[in-house]
Design a protein around this motif. Structure first.
Motif, mmCIF file in Angstrom:
data_model
loop_
_atom_site.group_PDB
_atom_site.id
_atom_site.type_symbol
_atom_site.label_atom_id
_atom_site.label_comp_id
_atom_site.label_asym_id
_atom_site.label_seq_id
_atom_site.Cartn_x
_atom_site.Cartn_y
_atom_site.Cartn_z
ATOM 1 N N ALA A 138 -4.862 -6.810 -15.521
ATOM 2 C CA ALA A 138 -3.908 -7.420 -14.749
ATOM 3 C C ALA A 138 -3.895 -6.791 -13.102
ATOM 4 O O ALA A 138 -3.571 -7.409 -12.118
ATOM 5 N N ALA A 139 -4.458 -5.572 -13.308
ATOM 6 C CA ALA A 139 -4.571 -4.970 -11.823
ATOM 7 C C ALA A 139 -5.898 -5.564 -10.921
ATOM 8 O O ALA A 139 -5.792 -5.877 -9.945
ATOM 9 N N ALA A 142 -4.454 -8.845 -9.799
ATOM 10 C CA ALA A 142 -3.417 -8.744 -8.465
ATOM 11 C C ALA A 142 -4.343 -8.372 -7.394
ATOM 12 O O ALA A 142 -4.105 -8.764 -5.972
ATOM 13 N N ARG A 143 -5.318 -7.397 -7.341
ATOM 14 C CA ARG A 143 -6.160 -7.166 -6.356
ATOM 15 C C ARG A 143 -7.209 -8.192 -5.800
ATOM 16 O O ARG A 143 -7.329 -8.334 -4.755
ATOM 17 N N GLU A 145 -6.423 -11.317 -6.069
ATOM 18 C CA GLU A 145 -5.580 -12.555 -5.571
ATOM 19 C C GLU A 145 -5.354 -11.983 -4.111
ATOM 20 O O GLU A 145 -5.554 -12.811 -3.024
ATOM 21 N N GLU A 146 -4.954 -10.767 -3.826
ATOM 22 C CA GLU A 146 -4.734 -10.227 -2.507
ATOM 23 C C GLU A 146 -6.065 -10.409 -1.754
ATOM 24 O O GLU A 146 -5.739 -10.449 -0.369
ATOM 25 N N TYR A 174 -13.541 -8.478 -13.738
ATOM 26 C CA TYR A 174 -12.656 -9.485 -14.877
ATOM 27 C C TYR A 174 -13.289 -9.820 -16.018
ATOM 28 O O TYR A 174 -12.851 -9.828 -17.059
ATOM 29 N N GLU A 348 -5.598 -0.264 -8.722
ATOM 30 C CA GLU A 348 -4.142 -0.488 -8.215
ATOM 31 C C GLU A 348 -3.762 0.047 -6.834
ATOM 32 O O GLU A 348 -3.295 -0.548 -5.974
ATOM 33 N N ARG A 455 -5.135 -16.295 -15.545
ATOM 34 C CA ARG A 455 -3.624 -16.212 -15.926
ATOM 35 C C ARG A 455 -3.303 -17.230 -16.834
ATOM 36 O O ARG A 455 -2.218 -16.805 -17.571
#
Ligand code: ARG
Length: 460
Positions: A138-139, A142-143, A145-146, A174, A348, A455
């Motif tokens: 998940a971390a 998130a990064r 995507e950013e 990932y 994160e 996701r």
């Protein structure tokens, strides 16, 4: 004095060193919950089958709950004369309920008992690792995507190769972790058969119901061969194999963080929470956690090799060497848990220096392949000739101290007249990454699609 559990044929007790080399309690006390769970399932079955009178079975079940409550409250006492957690728990049970405790070990040996306990422990450990890896993934998502559009230099041979996006780079990890998740799940599914009821090695003459104990402990069924059941540690080796490979992936990311956090790279600033200072050099901000993740991967692989070496020469069935299965497995589990947690925290909280990454990508002539591809596509050159022309353009830019896209059209046409102004559309790092739209490529649109697929559960 001789041992209260097996001392019938012994006149004298063990020497102090014998006691010490033999005792596993200092480490296998960690199995106490699994040991109690296994015994609860065993005694319920003994009562059900009429192997032990129902009132004794009930008393044993109550007594085991009391022993467990005592361990939970006060810890597991280290009485080396009792050898291991199995004998300690039985001794505790006798203290709690008296002679009926002596019926618990009917139709059971410590050989099938420890094989069951350790399997339960490894299975629980895999569930913990899977949960931790879900958090790490998940971390990464998130990064990623950013930074789906953040350009960085991609490397081969650690030389600037072609621009990629940071999002794509993080999604590579990932994918590695997705394979780890799949390996842990495979290991879990393969190990999920119950050795209990195999007894010492040959099975038992008591009318045990192995399917019942297997089901009570959440296994898919009983193991099929009693000799294999008490001598097999593949479940731990499978776990350690998956752990070693996972740790290897974490180590590679840790190594990148160490490199990226160095001054010459300057690609990332680790947060205060994930750096340490130096006791002598005030300017220092060291990536110790990343270095330890890199280091721990060696110890985790060492645990795998350790257990392989323990097992490789053992004849069937149980040998005491196998008691050495637990310390490396426990250590690897603890180190892996710390490593996943540390890498999750670093990912994160890292500040990625995207301006610096972009600057290095531009400085490294990383769009040279894009120029060569353009000459093939727009000017009809064979790739080999385009490669040569581009090489001259890189040399000219290097001489002039410029990036490729900073060369004037005149400078480019002096190298090859077939170049025209449209070439600037492909010379920027943004144009380069945007053009890499092949499936699995680094184009920001692809990176976003990969994140959405992840996701949506399309990968593990
Ligand atoms: N403490 C032992 C181990 O961990 C339990 C099994 C002992 N069995 C035996 N036959 N001595 O392997």
């Amino acid at each position: 004095s001789s041992n209260s559990m097996w001392g019938g044929r012994f006149a004298a007790g063990p020497s102090a060193v014998m006691r010490e080399i033999n005792a596993s309690l200092p480490f296998d006390k960690r199995l106490w919950q699994q040991d109690v769970r296994g015994s609860q399932a065993h005694v319920a079955m003994l009562g059900q089958q009429g192997i032990v009178p129902a009132d004794d079975a009930a008393a044993i079940a109550d007594g085991l709950a009391q022993v467990a409550a005592g361990y939970a409250a006060d810890g597991v006492p280290e009485d080396l004369s009792l050898e291991d957690i199995h004998m300690l728990t039985e001794a505790r049970l006798a203290e709690a309920i008296g002679p009926a405790a002596g019926r618990l070990h009917t139709a059971r040996s410590r050989n099938d008992q420890v094989a069951t306990d350790f399997r339960l422990w490894v299975r629980d450990s895999i569930d913990q690792v899977l949960e931790a890896l879900a958090g790490f993934q998940a971390a990464l998502l998130a990064r990623a995507e950013e930074h789906a559009d953040s350009v960085m230099p991609g490397f081969t041979h650690l030389q600037s190769a072609q621009p990629v996006t940071l999002g794509h780079h993080l999604m590579a990890y990932y994918e590695m972790i997705a394979r780890d998740v799949s390996r842990f799940r495979d290991a879990r599914a393969r190990m999920n058969l119950c050795p209990l009821g195999s007894a010492a090695l040959a099975g038992t003459g008591f009318p045990v119901d192995r399917h019942a104990t297997a089901a009570a402990l959440g296994f898919d069924g009983p193991t099929r061969n009693s000799l294999d059941s008490v001598s097999d540690r593949d479940f731990a080796l499978d776990y350690l194999t998956a752990a070693a490979q996972c740790a290897l992936h974490l180590s590679r990311l840790a190594e990148e963080f160490v490199l990226w956090a160095s001054q010459p790279f300057g690609f990332v600033a680790l947060s205060d929470a994930w750096s340490t200072g130096s006791s002598i050099m005030p300017q220092k901000r060291n990536p110790d956690a990343a270095e330890l993740v890199r280091g721990h991967s060696g110890r985790i692989t060492g645990a795998l090799v350790s257990l392989m070496m323990t097992m490789k020469g053992l004849p069937l069935a149980y040998s005491k060497d196998m008691q050495d299965d637990k310390p490396p497995t426990f250590e690897a589990h603890d180190l892996l848990g710390l490593s996943i947690a540390a890498m999750t925290g670093m990912v994160e909280s890292a500040s990625f220096r995207t301006q610096r990454m972009r600057q290095v990508a531009e400085a490294g002539f990383s769009t040279a392949t894009d120029l060569a591809d353009w000459l093939v596509r727009e000017a009809g050159l064979p790739f080999r000739e385009a490669h040569h022309v581009t090489g001259r353009a890189v040399a000219a830019a290097e001489d002039a101290g410029l990036a490729l896209h900073e060369l004037s059209l005149g400078q480019l046409q002096a190298i090859d007249q077939r170049i025209d102004g449209r070439v600037y559309d492909v010379l920027s790092v943004d144009a380069s990454v945007a053009s890499r739209t092949s499936f699995g490529g680094t184009a920001p649109a692809n990176v976003r699609a990969a994140i959405a697929a992840a996701r949506g559960g399309e990968t593990t």
